[in-house]
Scaffold this motif. Structure first.
Motif, PDB file in Angstrom:
ATOM      1  N   LEU A  74     -12.795 -32.035   8.813  1.00 46.66           N
ATOM      2  CA  LEU A  74     -13.999 -32.888   9.370  1.00 46.66           C
ATOM      3  C   LEU A  74     -15.251 -32.018   9.308  1.00 46.66           C
ATOM      4  CD1 LEU A  74     -12.610 -33.869  12.766  1.00 46.66           C
ATOM      5  CD2 LEU A  74     -13.031 -35.535  10.864  1.00 46.66           C
ATOM      6  N   GLU A  75     -15.357 -30.802   9.197  1.00 49.52           N
ATOM      7  CA  GLU A  75     -16.597 -29.889   9.072  1.00 49.52           C
ATOM      8  C   GLU A  75     -17.110 -29.839   7.541  1.00 49.52           C
ATOM      9  OE1 GLU A  75     -14.744 -28.842  12.982  1.00 49.52           O
ATOM     10  OE2 GLU A  75     -14.140 -28.985  11.193  1.00 49.52           O
ATOM     11  N   ALA A  76     -15.855 -29.944   6.775  1.00 51.86           N
ATOM     12  CA  ALA A  76     -16.192 -30.009   5.241  1.00 51.86           C
ATOM     13  C   ALA A  76     -16.703 -31.147   4.858  1.00 51.86           C
ATOM     14  CB  ALA A  76     -14.902 -29.481   4.580  1.00 51.86           C
ATOM     15  N   VAL A  77     -16.429 -32.454   5.565  1.00 46.75           N
ATOM     16  CA  VAL A  77     -16.640 -33.474   5.039  1.00 46.75           C
ATOM     17  C   VAL A  77     -18.376 -33.512   5.485  1.00 46.75           C
ATOM     18  CG1 VAL A  77     -16.750 -36.174   5.759  1.00 46.75           C
ATOM     19  CG2 VAL A  77     -14.487 -34.822   5.444  1.00 46.75           C
ATOM     20  N   ALA A  78     -18.640 -33.234   6.485  1.00 43.52           N
ATOM     21  CA  ALA A  78     -19.936 -33.360   7.005  1.00 43.52           C
ATOM     22  C   ALA A  78     -20.953 -32.414   6.143  1.00 43.52           C
ATOM     23  CB  ALA A  78     -20.264 -32.918   8.401  1.00 43.52           C
ATOM     24  N   GLU A  79     -20.404 -31.139   5.723  1.00 51.00           N
ATOM     25  CA  GLU A  79     -21.234 -30.440   5.123  1.00 51.00           C
ATOM     26  C   GLU A  79     -21.431 -30.552   3.540  1.00 51.00           C
ATOM     27  OE1 GLU A  79     -20.176 -26.288   7.782  1.00 51.00           O
ATOM     28  OE2 GLU A  79     -19.061 -26.607   5.853  1.00 51.00           O
ATOM     29  N   ALA A  80     -20.557 -31.596   3.163  1.00 53.22           N
ATOM     30  CA  ALA A  80     -20.654 -31.996   1.682  1.00 53.22           C
ATOM     31  C   ALA A  80     -21.377 -33.459   1.647  1.00 53.22           C
ATOM     32  CB  ALA A  80     -19.348 -32.310   1.318  1.00 53.22           C
ATOM     33  N   LEU A  81     -21.961 -33.856   2.731  1.00 56.14           N
ATOM     34  CA  LEU A  81     -22.770 -34.933   2.822  1.00 56.14           C
ATOM     35  C   LEU A  81     -24.131 -34.736   1.655  1.00 56.14           C
ATOM     36  CD1 LEU A  81     -23.184 -36.174   6.361  1.00 56.14           C
ATOM     37  CD2 LEU A  81     -21.886 -37.149   4.532  1.00 56.14           C
ATOM     38  N   LEU A 117     -16.366 -40.015   5.784  1.00 52.81           N
ATOM     39  CA  LEU A 117     -14.909 -39.646   6.416  1.00 52.81           C
ATOM     40  C   LEU A 117     -14.074 -40.968   5.935  1.00 52.81           C
ATOM     41  CD1 LEU A 117     -13.251 -38.044   8.125  1.00 52.81           C
ATOM     42  CD2 LEU A 117     -14.231 -39.214  10.391  1.00 52.81           C
ATOM     43  N   ASP A 118     -14.402 -42.045   5.954  1.00 54.08           N
ATOM     44  CA  ASP A 118     -13.503 -43.177   5.697  1.00 54.08           C
ATOM     45  C   ASP A 118     -13.072 -43.228   4.202  1.00 54.08           C
ATOM     46  OD1 ASP A 118     -13.681 -44.617   8.020  1.00 54.08           O
ATOM     47  OD2 ASP A 118     -15.491 -45.884   7.338  1.00 54.08           O
ATOM     48  N   ARG A 119     -13.939 -42.488   3.241  1.00 48.55           N
ATOM     49  CA  ARG A 119     -13.494 -42.212   1.991  1.00 48.55           C
ATOM     50  C   ARG A 119     -12.500 -41.340   2.060  1.00 48.55           C
ATOM     51  NH1 ARG A 119     -18.724 -43.221   0.947  1.00 48.55           N
ATOM     52  NH2 ARG A 119     -19.412 -41.050   0.947  1.00 48.55           N
ATOM     53  N   ALA A 120     -12.796 -40.128   2.695  1.00 46.95           N
ATOM     54  CA  ALA A 120     -11.966 -38.912   2.868  1.00 46.95           C
ATOM     55  C   ALA A 120     -10.541 -39.311   3.202  1.00 46.95           C
ATOM     56  CB  ALA A 120     -12.703 -37.867   3.475  1.00 46.95           C
ATOM     57  N   VAL A 121     -10.294 -39.936   4.528  1.00 48.04           N
ATOM     58  CA  VAL A 121      -8.990 -40.060   5.037  1.00 48.04           C
ATOM     59  C   VAL A 121      -8.264 -41.141   4.370  1.00 48.04           C
ATOM     60  CG1 VAL A 121     -10.097 -39.359   7.209  1.00 48.04           C
ATOM     61  CG2 VAL A 121      -9.911 -41.794   6.699  1.00 48.04           C
ATOM     62  N   ALA A 122      -8.675 -41.704   3.145  1.00 43.10           N
ATOM     63  CA  ALA A 122      -7.819 -42.684   2.604  1.00 43.10           C
ATOM     64  C   ALA A 122      -6.773 -41.930   1.884  1.00 43.10           C
ATOM     65  CB  ALA A 122      -8.622 -43.453   1.382  1.00 43.10           C
ATOM     66  N   GLY A 123      -5.549 -42.347   2.363  1.00 41.99           N
ATOM     67  CA  GLY A 123      -4.187 -41.698   1.820  1.00 41.99           C
ATOM     68  C   GLY A 123      -3.987 -40.439   2.412  1.00 41.99           C
ATOM     69  N   GLY A 128     -30.098 -40.940   9.511  1.00 38.50           N
ATOM     70  CA  GLY A 128     -28.873 -41.562   8.934  1.00 38.50           C
ATOM     71  C   GLY A 128     -27.407 -40.592   8.785  1.00 38.50           C
ATOM     72  N   PHE A 129     -27.664 -39.692   9.654  1.00 39.98           N
ATOM     73  CA  PHE A 129     -26.467 -38.625   9.644  1.00 39.98           C
ATOM     74  C   PHE A 129     -25.237 -39.340   9.966  1.00 39.98           C
ATOM     75  CE2 PHE A 129     -23.556 -35.677  11.612  1.00 39.98           C
ATOM     76  CZ  PHE A 129     -23.497 -34.724  10.666  1.00 39.98           C
ATOM     77  N   ALA A 130     -25.070 -40.057  11.153  1.00 44.91           N
ATOM     78  CA  ALA A 130     -24.031 -40.679  11.682  1.00 44.91           C
ATOM     79  C   ALA A 130     -23.493 -41.772  10.896  1.00 44.91           C
ATOM     80  CB  ALA A 130     -24.374 -41.203  12.910  1.00 44.91           C
ATOM     81  N   GLY A 131     -24.252 -42.473  10.180  1.00 46.52           N
ATOM     82  CA  GLY A 131     -23.614 -43.368   9.154  1.00 46.52           C
ATOM     83  C   GLY A 131     -23.192 -42.901   7.855  1.00 46.52           C
ATOM     84  N   ALA A 132     -23.698 -41.825   7.406  1.00 50.62           N
ATOM     85  CA  ALA A 132     -23.367 -41.198   6.126  1.00 50.62           C
ATOM     86  C   ALA A 132     -22.191 -40.232   6.474  1.00 50.62           C
ATOM     87  CB  ALA A 132     -24.435 -40.202   5.867  1.00 50.62           C
ATOM     88  N   PHE A 133     -22.020 -40.037   7.376  1.00 48.49           N
ATOM     89  CA  PHE A 133     -20.675 -39.180   7.859  1.00 48.49           C
ATOM     90  C   PHE A 133     -19.444 -40.326   8.067  1.00 48.49           C
ATOM     91  CE2 PHE A 133     -17.642 -37.651  11.082  1.00 48.49           C
ATOM     92  CZ  PHE A 133     -17.071 -36.579  10.376  1.00 48.49           C
ATOM     93  N   ALA A 134     -19.741 -41.426   8.769  1.00 51.49           N
ATOM     94  CA  ALA A 134     -18.622 -42.381   8.999  1.00 51.49           C
ATOM     95  C   ALA A 134     -18.277 -42.825   7.418  1.00 51.49           C
ATOM     96  CB  ALA A 134     -19.274 -43.195   9.960  1.00 51.49           C
ATOM     97  N   ALA A 135     -19.044 -43.191   6.571  1.00 52.19           N
ATOM     98  CA  ALA A 135     -18.733 -43.606   5.359  1.00 52.19           C
ATOM     99  C   ALA A 135     -17.923 -42.629   4.515  1.00 52.19           C
ATOM    100  CB  ALA A 135     -19.843 -44.192   4.639  1.00 52.19           C
ATOM    101  N   GLY A 175     -32.183 -26.041   6.978  1.00 57.48           N
ATOM    102  CA  GLY A 175     -31.594 -26.011   5.596  1.00 57.48           C
ATOM    103  C   GLY A 175     -30.150 -26.189   5.553  1.00 57.48           C
ATOM    104  N   ARG A 176     -29.579 -27.045   6.552  1.00 56.73           N
ATOM    105  CA  ARG A 176     -28.220 -27.334   6.236  1.00 56.73           C
ATOM    106  C   ARG A 176     -27.100 -26.149   6.292  1.00 56.73           C
ATOM    107  NH1 ARG A 176     -27.118 -32.963   3.230  1.00 56.73           N
ATOM    108  NH2 ARG A 176     -25.302 -31.985   2.935  1.00 56.73           N
ATOM    109  N   PRO A 177     -27.306 -25.254   7.312  1.00 59.79           N
ATOM    110  CA  PRO A 177     -26.442 -24.143   7.117  1.00 59.79           C
ATOM    111  C   PRO A 177     -25.018 -24.479   7.529  1.00 59.79           C
ATOM    112  CG  PRO A 177     -27.715 -24.018   9.208  1.00 59.79           C
ATOM    113  CD  PRO A 177     -28.317 -25.244   8.172  1.00 59.79           C
ATOM    114  N   ARG A 178     -24.130 -23.492   7.642  1.00 58.20           N
ATOM    115  CA  ARG A 178     -22.734 -23.973   8.260  1.00 58.20           C
ATOM    116  C   ARG A 178     -22.938 -24.701   9.567  1.00 58.20           C
ATOM    117  NH1 ARG A 178     -18.170 -19.660  10.301  1.00 58.20           N
ATOM    118  NH2 ARG A 178     -19.570 -19.392  12.049  1.00 58.20           N
ATOM    119  N   LEU A 179     -22.086 -25.911   9.533  1.00 58.06           N
ATOM    120  CA  LEU A 179     -22.376 -26.565  10.543  1.00 58.06           C
ATOM    121  C   LEU A 179     -21.742 -26.139  11.885  1.00 58.06           C
ATOM    122  CD1 LEU A 179     -22.276 -30.561  10.464  1.00 58.06           C
ATOM    123  CD2 LEU A 179     -21.511 -29.156  12.470  1.00 58.06           C
TER     124      LEU A 179
END
Length: 370
Positions: free
Chosen positions: A122-129, A145-151, A136-143, A188-192
């Motif tokens: 999960l943390e890697a998905v957020a840090e790669a946004l 994550l939806d792509r990442a969990v496919a399969g 817009g963070f919550a919506g961007a993360f949700a989208a 500056g978007r450090p480690r989350l």
């Protein structure tokens, strides 16, 4: 015993010198002192005893002989031999850490001859946004994550490393998430590591309905072990017990008895002793026996948490099979267990529980390598 490794990582693709190899034999972030070696450990002894023959050497080959043979064979052949010797049917791989340095899913399938499915960190998905606003963070993360969990087979949180398991168990509000995202962006978007954002990611994982893995217990010095006791998750487990999402407590040592209690008490909690089995070496039967004390047998799974070295995949499977046979064989000989019961429990822990919880079917994943 048929095995599904429900949590592991890829292996390195480049040749390793002695320092590089020894760095992967330990959770420490420092080399051994001059004149000392990480081979002088339970894991180091196990590599020399059980991996040396797979590479065509006598058992207990000296470290310099072992490493010379590794260089002679080359990384591809070493990986192929050791991964296939593990005899694992399916690997569930977390590729969210140092991904470019390790074999990816299709490459692991080809080298091992096993099926491979992904675990999404999960943390890697957020840090790669990509570029995102606080609102817009919550919506961007949700989208994302939806792509990442496919399969994918499941999701994972490393909140144990980033904060600790003593986080507020309830999901944060949208306003809290936006404020926390703003703080993170201004830094500056450090480690989350913001506890509000970490909670948001975890509950995002819960909402996807996939098994949710947590690192628990033993790990490298980046975590505070005192805050990695799974009992700290009790509030979260109460909050999620009716969500029909399996909570997978990984590794657990030295808190494997506490984890066994949680698996006993909560219907959606599952445990393993993955990372520890390799590191305790000859003492693996004791740890495996302790993991079978309180947890119902349909709540225990196999994992290796192997990272970097193909040796760890081979040893994880071998040590677990040996330990399980030694422990349950003793109980059968003493008349405490029926032989049929030992066989049944071995099937559950080795593969059956993982197939059920992760909803796996044979042929899933990237498929078997040639």
């Amino acid at each position: 015993m048929r095995l599904i490794d429900h949590h592991c990582h890829g292996v390195v693709t480049e040749p390793l010198d002695r320092a590089g190899f020894e760095s992967l034999l330990t959770e420490s972030d420092r080399a051994a002192p001059p004149g000392c070696s990480m081979f002088d450990s339970q894991l180091g002894f196990a590599v020399r005893r059980w991996c040396a023959p797979v590479l065509g050497l006598d058992p207990h080959a000296e470290p310099e002989v072992y490493l010379a043979r590794r260089r002679e064979l080359g990384a591809d052949e070493v990986n192929r031999r050791l991964l296939r010797a593990a005899g694992v049917d399916v690997f569930l791989i977390d590729s969210g850490y140092r991904a470019g340095e390790l074999l990816d899913g299709p490459e692991m399938a080809a080298a091992s001859g096993a099926a491979v499915r992904g675990i999404v960190r999960l943390e890697a998905v957020a840090e790669a946004l990509p570029e995102v606003t606080a609102a817009g963070f919550a919506g961007a993360f949700a989208a994302a994550l939806d792509r990442a969990v496919a399969g994918a087979a499941g999701v994972k949180s490393i909140v144990a490393y980033r904060y600790g398991l003593d986080f507020d168990p309830l999901p944060p509000s949208r306003r809290e998430v936006a404020r926390a995202a703003g703080r993170w962006l201004r830094r500056g978007r450090p480690r989350l590591d913001d506890p509000v954002l970490l909670r948001h990611l975890i509950w995002g994982g819960v909402e996807r309905g996939l098994p949710l893995q947590f690192h628990v217990g033993f790990g490298d010095p980046d975590l505070d072990l005192a805050r990695c006791d799974p009992l700290l998750l009790t509030g979260f487990l109460r909050a999620t017990r009716d969500r029909h999402v399996g909570v997978m407590l990984l590794h657990c040592y030295p808190f494997h008895r506490q984890a066994g209690y949680l698996a006993h008490a909560f219907p959606h909690v599952y445990v393993d002793v993955g990372l520890a089995v390799n590191h305790v070496g000859a003492r693996a039967p004791a740890v495996v026996a302790e993991s079978l004390e309180l947890a119902p047998f349909h709540k225990v799974l196999y994992s290796s948490d192997a990272f970097g070295l193909a040796e760890l995949h081979h040893l994880g499977a071998l040590a677990f099979r040996q330990a399980f046979e030694a422990v349950t064989g003793t109980w059968v000989r003493e008349g405490r267990w029926p032989a049929s019961g030992a066989t049944r429990v071995g099937e559950l822990i080795g593969s059956g529980n993982a197939e059920r919880v992760y909803r796996l079917s044979r042929g899933d994943g990237y498929g078997r390598g040639a």
